[in-house]
Design a protein around this motif. Structure first.
Motif, PDB file in Angstrom:
ATOM      1  N   SER A  28       0.981  -1.070  -0.146  1.00 20.63           N
ATOM      2  CA  SER A  28      -0.111   0.024  -0.029  1.00 20.63           C
ATOM      3  C   SER A  28       0.802   1.139   0.013  1.00 20.63           C
ATOM      4  N   TRP A 110      -6.148   2.415   3.773  1.00 21.65           N
ATOM      5  CA  TRP A 110      -5.934   1.691   2.479  1.00 21.65           C
ATOM      6  C   TRP A 110      -6.653   0.385   2.476  1.00 21.65           C
ATOM      7  N   THR A 126     -12.625   4.387   1.817  1.00 25.38           N
ATOM      8  CA  THR A 126     -12.429   5.153   0.598  1.00 25.38           C
ATOM      9  C   THR A 126     -12.486   6.765   1.066  1.00 25.38           C
ATOM     10  N   SER A 129      -9.211   7.234   3.548  1.00 23.34           N
ATOM     11  CA  SER A 129      -7.968   7.451   2.777  1.00 23.34           C
ATOM     12  C   SER A 129      -7.471   8.883   2.762  1.00 23.34           C
ATOM     13  N   LYS A 172     -10.420  -1.600  -5.564  1.00 26.70           N
ATOM     14  CA  LYS A 172      -9.724  -0.343  -5.098  1.00 26.70           C
ATOM     15  C   LYS A 172      -8.900   0.171  -6.158  1.00 26.70           C
ATOM     16  N   LEU A 173      -8.333  -0.490  -7.010  1.00 25.06           N
ATOM     17  CA  LEU A 173      -7.512   0.101  -8.160  1.00 25.06           C
ATOM     18  C   LEU A 173      -8.371   0.948  -8.767  1.00 25.06           C
ATOM     19  N   VAL A 176     -10.316   3.632  -5.363  1.00 20.21           N
ATOM     20  CA  VAL A 176      -9.878   4.390  -4.175  1.00 20.21           C
ATOM     21  C   VAL A 176      -8.749   5.348  -4.698  1.00 20.21           C
ATOM     22  N   ASP A 177      -8.789   6.638  -4.452  1.00 20.25           N
ATOM     23  CA  ASP A 177      -7.391   7.184  -4.736  1.00 20.25           C
ATOM     24  C   ASP A 177      -7.060   8.004  -3.170  1.00 20.25           C
ATOM     25  N   SER A 178      -6.021   8.259  -3.202  1.00 12.38           N
ATOM     26  CA  SER A 178      -5.481   9.142  -1.948  1.00 12.38           C
ATOM     27  C   SER A 178      -5.393  10.567  -2.281  1.00 12.38           C
ATOM     28  N   PRO A 179      -6.550  11.171  -1.811  1.00 12.61           N
ATOM     29  CA  PRO A 179      -6.637  12.625  -2.315  1.00 12.61           C
ATOM     30  C   PRO A 179      -5.565  13.484  -1.408  1.00 12.61           C
ATOM     31  N   GLN A 180      -5.532  14.499  -1.677  1.00  8.20           N
ATOM     32  CA  GLN A 180      -4.580  15.381  -1.260  1.00  8.20           C
ATOM     33  C   GLN A 180      -5.483  16.055  -0.196  1.00  8.20           C
TER      34      GLN A 180
END
Lengths: 295, 150
Positions: A28, A110, A126, A129, A172-173, A176-180
């Motif tokens: 992750s 994650w 989600t 994250s 998830k791909l 899911v994103d890892s936003p700022q």
């Protein structure tokens, strides 16, 4: 004919590769810097507040079955089946007592369990994250001050193919994103990351993922059969016309400007989460929601 | 002549508002009527809350108290979720299986309204009374009002 054979072999090979990929624990994007640790002074007190703002208790407590807070066991019905929340008390055997900081951050931001297994997005990672690592670790510090409770995991009742955890990896791909979050104003952080308001107030697509283009536009099939109103645009209760004070009052007491009262899942959100926030934080949420309605 | 009688009957049904109306209206009309009444009740409270003087607040509260006195009769058996002829309602059947609790929920609203009426003019007391009022609406809704149909 040869072409067809080739195509079939190609498809099988791709399938095998995907399978192989699904079965390997993923690495992750979780990185814990030296600066934060759940053992830092003041983390547990801070966590006691963050855990409220993140609404963890609503799911990880079988309140109706007179369970113990944070010991899990609450049934969560979804279109994919019934999930039972795990035990978050620091019991080593049945809870998170043996988890490292990194294990915990990986699960919360994650959706990956301690054995590298994929967690289902009923657990709203989600949204989480976007949480700051130190907020996540503060929650862990708080949870580790609780009395350990022995409460083994109840078995989920979900149907195939959703019962196959590895499938979540592909999901998830895609979703899911890892936003700022660094430059989010406080209200936006409270709504999007901690409060995970969109988990109910944003419509979902066919795959059960939040429709990012329709942020907070309402959801006809919310939890337990509740219709979840939109928080942007024209709504039945003219939410766009509520003042900042009226929104903040609703989040505190559940009383709407027309004196109707919040019910069902939202009454629970107010009871477990927003009522415990500081009035500045409730105001920050109200200001953010108001800003979405100003054009 | 016929039109006139119709108008008279309709007028009577409307003004009687309660038992008489139940006899004349379909189950769905009874639901719609009480939902409109509930919304007006909310409007009265808002009016009382924002009134500029005690007399204005008392006038709005008087309307709310009058409505609350008719509340029980606006929930005749057979007008809840799942009943024949009811297409849209949020009234749970518990209203009729737990009549004592429903009755005390009405009484809770009634006494909260009277307390607010008595407190009109004293801002601190009035504010506190409104907090209790909101809770009495919520208390009944939590127990007896179900989700809105999707």
């Amino acid at each position: 004919m040869r072409l067809l054979r080739l195509a079939i072999i190609g498809a099988l090979a791709t399938g095998a590769l995907v399978l192989a990929w699904l079965s390997v624990p993923s690495s992750s994007p979780v990185v814990i810097t030296e600066e934060s640790s759940s053992r830092d002074p003041g983390m547990a007190e801070r966590g006691a507040y963050v855990v409220r703002a993140a609404g963890c208790i609503s799911c990880h407590w079988d309140r109706k079955g007179s369970g113990i807070a944070f010991a899990g066991g609450r049934a969560l019905a979804t279109p994919f089946g019934v999930f039972y929340s795990p035990n978050l008390t620091p019991d080593v055997e049945t809870g998170i007592g043996g988890w490292s900081d990194e294990d915990f951050v990986r699960a919360v931001t994650w959706g990956e369990g301690i054995h590298g297994e994929q967690l289902y997005p009923v657990f709203p990672y989600t949204s989480y994250s976007a949480m700051g690592v130190s907020d996540v670790l503060a929650i862990k510090a708080y949870l580790f001050t609780l009395k350990p409770v022995k409460a083994p995991q109840l078995e989920n009742k979900i149907s195939f193919p959703f019962s196959w955890r590895a499938l979540m990896k592909g999901w998830k791909l895609l979703f899911v994103d890892s936003p700022q979050n660094e430059d989010w104003p406080r209200g936006e952080y409270l709504v999007r990351a901690l409060g995970h308001c969109g988990q109910c107030h944003t419509p979902r697509n066919f795959f059960g993922a939040l429709d990012g283009g329709a942020h907070l536009q309402g959801n006809r099939s919310g939890p337990d059969g509740w219709r979840v109103p939109a928080l942007v645009g024209a709504t039945k209760s003219n939410f766009a016309d509520w003042s900042v004070e009226e929104i903040a009052e609703y989040l505190k007491s559940g009383v709407k400007p027309d004196f109707d009262s919040a019910q069902g899942p939202m009454a629970e959100v107010i009871e477990d989460n927003t009522k415990h926030l500081t009035s500045e934080d409730r105001r920050a949420i109200a200001l953010y929601l108001k800003s979405l309605n100003q054009h | 002549m016929k039109v006139w009688i119709c108008a008279l009957v309709a007028g009577l049904a409307l003004s009687a508002g309660s038992v008489l109306a139940s006899a004349a209206l379909t189950p769905q009309q009874i639901v719609d009527d009480r939902v409109a009444g509930m919304k007006a009740l909310g409007g009265n409270l808002k009016g009382a809350r924002t009134a500029t003087d005690a007399a204005g607040a008392k006038a709005e509260l008087a309307k709310a108290i009058a409505f609350t006195e008719t509340m029980q009769s606006r929930f005749p058996k057979g007008t809840g979720i799942g009943d024949a002829g009811v297409a849209k309602s949020r009234a749970l059947q518990d209203i009729w299986t737990k009549p004592d609790q429903f009755k005390s929920a009405i009484e809770a609203l009634s006494s909260a309204l009277k307390a607010a009426d008595a407190a009109a003019g004293d801002q601190a007391k009035f504010d506190a009374a409104f907090g209790a009022l909101g809770k009495s609406c919520k208390g009944c809704h939590d127990q007896f009002r179900g989700p809105e149909a999707p």
